[in-house]
Design an enzyme around this catalytic site. Structure first.
Site, PDB file in Angstrom:
ATOM      1  N   THR A 277       0.814  -1.219   0.000  1.00 30.35           N
ATOM      2  CA  THR A 277       0.000   0.000   0.000  1.00 30.35           C
ATOM      3  C   THR A 277       0.846   1.266   0.000  1.00 30.35           C
ATOM      4  OG1 THR A 277      -0.261   0.206   2.415  1.00 30.35           O
ATOM      5  CG2 THR A 277      -1.799  -1.248   1.257  1.00 30.35           C
TER       6      THR A 277
ATOM      7  N   THR B 231      -1.724   4.571  -1.033  1.00 27.65           N
ATOM      8  CA  THR B 231      -3.004   4.028  -1.484  1.00 27.65           C
ATOM      9  C   THR B 231      -3.319   2.794  -0.652  1.00 27.65           C
ATOM     10  OG1 THR B 231      -2.500   4.841  -3.694  1.00 27.65           O
ATOM     11  CG2 THR B 231      -4.327   3.308  -3.514  1.00 27.65           C
ATOM     12  N   HIS B 232      -3.790   3.007   0.578  1.00 33.82           N
ATOM     13  CA  HIS B 232      -3.965   1.891   1.510  1.00 33.82           C
ATOM     14  C   HIS B 232      -5.179   1.032   1.162  1.00 33.82           C
ATOM     15  CE1 HIS B 232      -0.673   3.097   4.039  1.00 33.82           C
ATOM     16  NE2 HIS B 232      -1.212   4.267   4.317  1.00 33.82           N
ATOM     17  N   ASP B 233      -6.366   1.457   1.555  1.00 30.55           N
ATOM     18  CA  ASP B 233      -7.539   0.582   1.465  1.00 30.55           C
ATOM     19  C   ASP B 233      -7.929   0.192   0.039  1.00 30.55           C
ATOM     20  OD1 ASP B 233      -7.516   0.712   4.186  1.00 30.55           O
ATOM     21  OD2 ASP B 233      -9.245   2.036   4.370  1.00 30.55           O
TER      22      ASP B 233
END
Length: 322
Positions: free
Chosen positions: A205, A253-255
């Site tokens: 991420t 851009t985690h989730d």
């Protein structure tokens, strides 16, 4: 006909979330992707308290024209430990970039009368082998669901989480990622339950990064969902600028990465290792992988370790601006 009408969904997902700016990105990506059918949303503390994350989930579904999707409010504290600091300093006072979301916009939308853990159990057990749990917040609701009904570990199709880290430094301690650190006891239950778990952690991420040019393209598009993401992004960008020194409005851009993995798993490189989660001490909430495969006989976790970042970002941009 468009693709959404002609392509049957590959995944029926129950989305467990703490919206949250990047949670909003992930949910909207799921809703516009024909491979995915969102059958329900469950909310948890994390990026804010659960009243706020539930409000945000309802408003996001209303924004996307999907107020029919049920929402179940979940836990507002970890299973065992006291609740730590919630994430308004990352996501804004309303956890949505300080755009003024202080109330549910559609008065007809209300959360279900049952708690999230019970909703997870009922949904999974009613459709054995069909439901993918996608959890992008602290894993409290999923841990509580396992305690209510351990058989969901056999009845769920699979589990994809945004959380943890194998080789990348932590973002709330030297070794721990926020979602796992917020409820390590729940995470230990999830990793040890014996179901098919994929961990989209900081190793991927933080390697996929949106920047100001990316958000500007969303704002210029004629798609109101893309424009909304562009609207909520600046607070998140400021946090990354101050915390990490990212240039050019960059954010991790985690989730959305968890949703991107479901849509296009070939864009990711994965390794299967047993994972342990320390419950206290300096390493609390770390996800320690047995990368030699010599020490722990526990269930293997599909750990995402690399991503084709340009293609992941292009997929997100194309789908949200279509």
């Amino acid at each position: 006909m468009n693709d959404a009408q002609t392509v049957p969904p590959k995944f029926k997902i129950l989305f467990d979330t703490d919206p949250g700016i990047d949670d909003a990105m992930a949910l909207l990506l799921a809703l516009v992707s024909p491979e995915i059918e969102v059958v329900g949303v469950t909310t948890v503390f994390g990026n804010s308290h659960v009243e706020a994350t539930t409000r945000n989930a309802l408003n996001l579904l209303n924004l996307a024209g999907r107020p029919d999707i049920p929402v179940a409010k979940g836990a507002d504290r970890p299973m065992v430990r006291p609740r730590g600091q919630t994430g308004e300093f990352v996501h804004g006072d309303d956890a949505m970039g300080n755009i003024g979301w202080t109330a549910v916009h559609n008065p007809d939308q209300k959360p279900l009368d049952i708690p999230a853990a019970q909703f997870i159990v009922e949904t999974v057990m009613a459709r054995p082998g069909e439901i993918t749990l996608v959890a992008v917040g602290p894993l409290t609701n999923v841990g509580l669901a396992l305690q209510l009904e351990p058989r969901i570990a056999q009845a769920a199709r699979n589990v994809v989480i945004m959380g943890g880290s194998v080789a990348t430094p932590g973002n709330v301690s030297p070794v721990a990622e926020a979602n796992i650190h917020n409820d390590p006891h729940a995470a230990a239950l999830v990793f040890g339950a014996g179901w098919d778990v994929t961990m989209a952690g900081l190793d991927v991420t933080m390697a996929v990064r949106m920047d100001e040019a990316f958000f500007a393209a969303l704002r210029r598009s004629g798609n109101r969902l893309a424009q909304f993401i562009g609207r909520i992004a600046p607070f998140y960008q400021q946090f990354h600028r101050e915390r990490y020194g990212y240039p050019d409005g960059g954010v991790d851009t985690h989730d959305p990465t968890a949703i991107a993995y479901l849509i296009a798993p070939t864009l990711f490189r994965a390794e299967r290792w047993s994972v342990a989660v320390p419950l206290d001490g300096p390493a609390m909430g770390a996800t320690i992988a047995d990368r030699r495969g010599l020490f722990w006989p526990g269930p293997k976790v599909n750990c995402l370790m690399g991503a084709d970042a340009p293609r992941v970002l292009e997929m997100f941009r194309v789908r949200l601006t279509a």
